[in-house]
Design a protein around this motif. Structure first.
Motif, PDB file in Angstrom:
ATOM      1  N   GLY A  71     -35.480  -0.347  36.953  1.00  0.00           N
ATOM      2  CA  GLY A  71     -35.592  -1.679  36.367  1.00  0.00           C
ATOM      3  C   GLY A  71     -36.874  -2.374  36.795  1.00  0.00           C
ATOM      4  N   VAL A  73     -33.086 -12.757  29.985  1.00  0.00           N
ATOM      5  CA  VAL A  73     -32.003 -11.813  30.277  1.00  0.00           C
ATOM      6  C   VAL A  73     -30.666 -12.496  30.024  1.00  0.00           C
ATOM      7  N   GLN A 129     -27.783 -13.002  31.024  1.00  0.00           N
ATOM      8  CA  GLN A 129     -26.915 -12.786  32.183  1.00  0.00           C
ATOM      9  C   GLN A 129     -27.147 -13.852  33.250  1.00  0.00           C
ATOM     10  N   ARG A 149     -27.741 -14.047  36.558  1.00  0.00           N
ATOM     11  CA  ARG A 149     -28.105 -13.109  37.629  1.00  0.00           C
ATOM     12  C   ARG A 149     -29.168 -13.735  38.526  1.00  0.00           C
ATOM     13  N   THR A 202     -22.751 -12.051  36.062  1.00  0.00           N
ATOM     14  CA  THR A 202     -23.604 -11.081  36.739  1.00  0.00           C
ATOM     15  C   THR A 202     -23.013  -9.676  36.646  1.00  0.00           C
ATOM     16  N   ILE A 203     -23.824  -8.735  36.190  1.00  0.00           N
ATOM     17  CA  ILE A 203     -23.424  -7.332  36.193  1.00  0.00           C
ATOM     18  C   ILE A 203     -23.412  -6.843  37.634  1.00  0.00           C
ATOM     19  N   GLN A 254     -28.630  -6.038  30.974  1.00  0.00           N
ATOM     20  CA  GLN A 254     -29.437  -6.030  32.193  1.00  0.00           C
ATOM     21  C   GLN A 254     -30.919  -6.203  31.911  1.00  0.00           C
ATOM     22  N   ILE A 287     -27.490   1.142  36.378  1.00  0.00           N
ATOM     23  CA  ILE A 287     -27.836  -0.030  35.569  1.00  0.00           C
ATOM     24  C   ILE A 287     -27.480  -1.313  36.315  1.00  0.00           C
ATOM     25  N   GLY A 288     -26.265  -1.350  36.863  1.00  0.00           N
ATOM     26  CA  GLY A 288     -25.780  -2.568  37.499  1.00  0.00           C
ATOM     27  C   GLY A 288     -26.550  -2.964  38.739  1.00  0.00           C
ATOM     28  N   PRO A 347     -33.583  -6.667  36.746  1.00  0.00           N
ATOM     29  CA  PRO A 347     -33.847  -6.761  35.309  1.00  0.00           C
ATOM     30  C   PRO A 347     -35.335  -6.612  34.987  1.00  0.00           C
TER      31      PRO A 347
END
Length: 445
Positions: A17, A174, A176, A178, A238-239, A296, A318-319, A323
């Protein structure tokens, strides 16, 4: 004419990422280090694809990417020699989060997984022009004010100007919630040219807008997909990538699962495929890993980042990623500073803000044992914020979780305090981290 690309060494690189974001910002990797073999395979595979897109042959790109990506413990001297990368433009990484996460015990410097201080000490050997480290929001709390202050002091002593900043991923497109706590430090020559990236003027897309095409890709009726997308009218929680210690892929703790359900998503797992034609309008879908990747920050052509491994490890890759759009924004800001494109109009005396006055008193009076009352008097005399002795003792309780603190009792019963060694791992051969790593290597993440 495009500016010459800069070079980066990335530690704890994960599946890429941050790597992708920095690549898009104009950086080329000289080295990328990652402990997890699946994540390293993903990173190597995709770096080769990026090289091919720039004109390199598939065979040469594959060999080059495999030479860049090394698998193993970043603190293992047999894996790499930091002095081989002296004066690189940027040292970057996303060091382990559990030492600072509010979901854990927040052990900080005494958590054997903590590599933050080690990464900062690495600057002495590598002498990069800039440093970029990111972690969880928990590191920004009062519990770690002395830890953060010590990091800034270390950087200052090594010739760097450093600053912490809490960035919200959704402010950079993004979809999300996060928050990431970011440390940027630059050699003093470049510090006065650094500007933190500005948030995007456009709001991040909703989950429904972002995923509508993917949700309908397997034949779910158009009217059901549209109804689902209308319900998924906010950005995502949040992932959470999780760790190897815990089970399969799901989308987080109880509160996160409830938030996902409001968006029309079953968060109890990750699906192999999008809903098919047999799913009705009452169906509550699970996300697939391509959907999670898009949330993400892998958008457009970058959504074709090809993750390697089985579903659970792919979800974890991924998590746990930084990002790409956030990494790209930071990378561009750092690149601009290294090219000295826009000088700051304000002072760069943001190198050592007073994050913890109690820690500073103890650090700057190494030969004196100070009582809480004496520290309260000194802080008041300096014009700082008034701190009563009980508050100072509470702060000392936080400090001694990360530092050795010597306590001596005065004749009147008061305790006097003297600051000792930092407990964090910074490369010591006799540190407890080594034994922990040998015993738990398969579960460290």
């Amino acid at each position: 004419m495009a500016p010459e690309r800069l070079e980066v060494v990335e530690i704890c690189a994960g599946a890429g990422g941050q790597s992708l974001g920095l690549h898009n910002a104009g950086f080329t990797h000289r080295l990328a280090l990652e402990l997890d073999r699946n994540a390293a395979t993903t990173l190597s595979h995709n770096l080769a694809r990026l090289m091919q897109a720039e004109g390199m042959s598939p065979e040469d790109a594959d060999l080059e990417a495999k030479a860049i990506v090394k698998v193993g413990d970043v603190a293992d001297p047999s894996l790499w020699d930091p002095s081989d990368y002296k004066d690189v433009d940027l040292l970057a990484g996303g060091v382990p989060c559990p030492p600072f996460s509010i979901a854990g015990n927040q052990l900080g410097a005494t958590d054997e997984r903590d590599l933050f201080a080690w990464a900062v000490h690495l600057c002495r050997d590598v002498q990069p022009k800039a440093l970029l480290l990111e972690n969880v929001k928990g590191l920004s709390g009062n519990r770690f004010s002395a830890y953060r202050q010590h990091i800034l002091e270390l950087l200052h002593d090594a010739g760097y100007v450093g600053e912490w900043r809490l960035l919200e991923a959704h402010q950079f497109g993004v979809s999300q919630l996060r928050p990431r706590f970011v440390l940027v430090a630059l050699q003093k020559e470049f510090a006065e040219y650094f500007h933190w990236p500005e948030p995007s003027k456009d709001p991040a897309p909703t989950v429904g807008t972002l995923l509508e095409d993917l949700m309908g890709a397997n034949g779910w009726a158009k009217e059901h997909v549209e109804a689902w997308a209308e319900k998924a009218c906010a950005i995502a929680p949040t992932i959470v990538g999780g760790s190897k210690k815990h089970g399969g892929a799901d989308l987080g703790p109880t509160r996160a699962k409830a938030a996902w359900l409001k968006l029309g998503v079953d968060a109890m797992g990750v699906a192999n495929d999008a809903p098919g034609p047999d799913a009705d309008g009452e169906h509550v879908p699970k996300l697939t890993t391509p959907m999670v990747a898009r949330i993400q920050g892998w958008y457009g052509k970058d959504s074709h980042w090809e993750f390697q491994g089985r579903k659970t490890t792919v979800y974890r890759q991924i998590g746990n990623a930084f990002p790409p759009p956030v990494a790209e924004a930071l990378g561009k800001a750092i690149a601009s500073a290294l090219r000295k494109e826009k000088k700051r109009t304000d002072s760069v005396e943001w190198d050592r803000p007073e994050l913890d006055p109690v820690y500073l008193l103890l650090r700057h009076h190494p030969d004196k044992a100070l009582t809480a009352q004496k520290m309260a008097d000194l802080i008041a005399k300096s014009g700082g914020k008034t701190l009563p002795p009980p508050e100072i003792e509470r702060r000392i309780a936080h400090i001694e979780r990360d530092f050795q603190v010597e306590k001596t009792a005065r004749s009147n019963g008061e305790l006097a305090y003297k600051l000792g060694e930092f407990k964090a791992f910074i490369g010591q051969q006799d540190h407890a981290r080594h034994d922990y790593f040998v015993q738990h290597r398969g579960k460290v993440s």
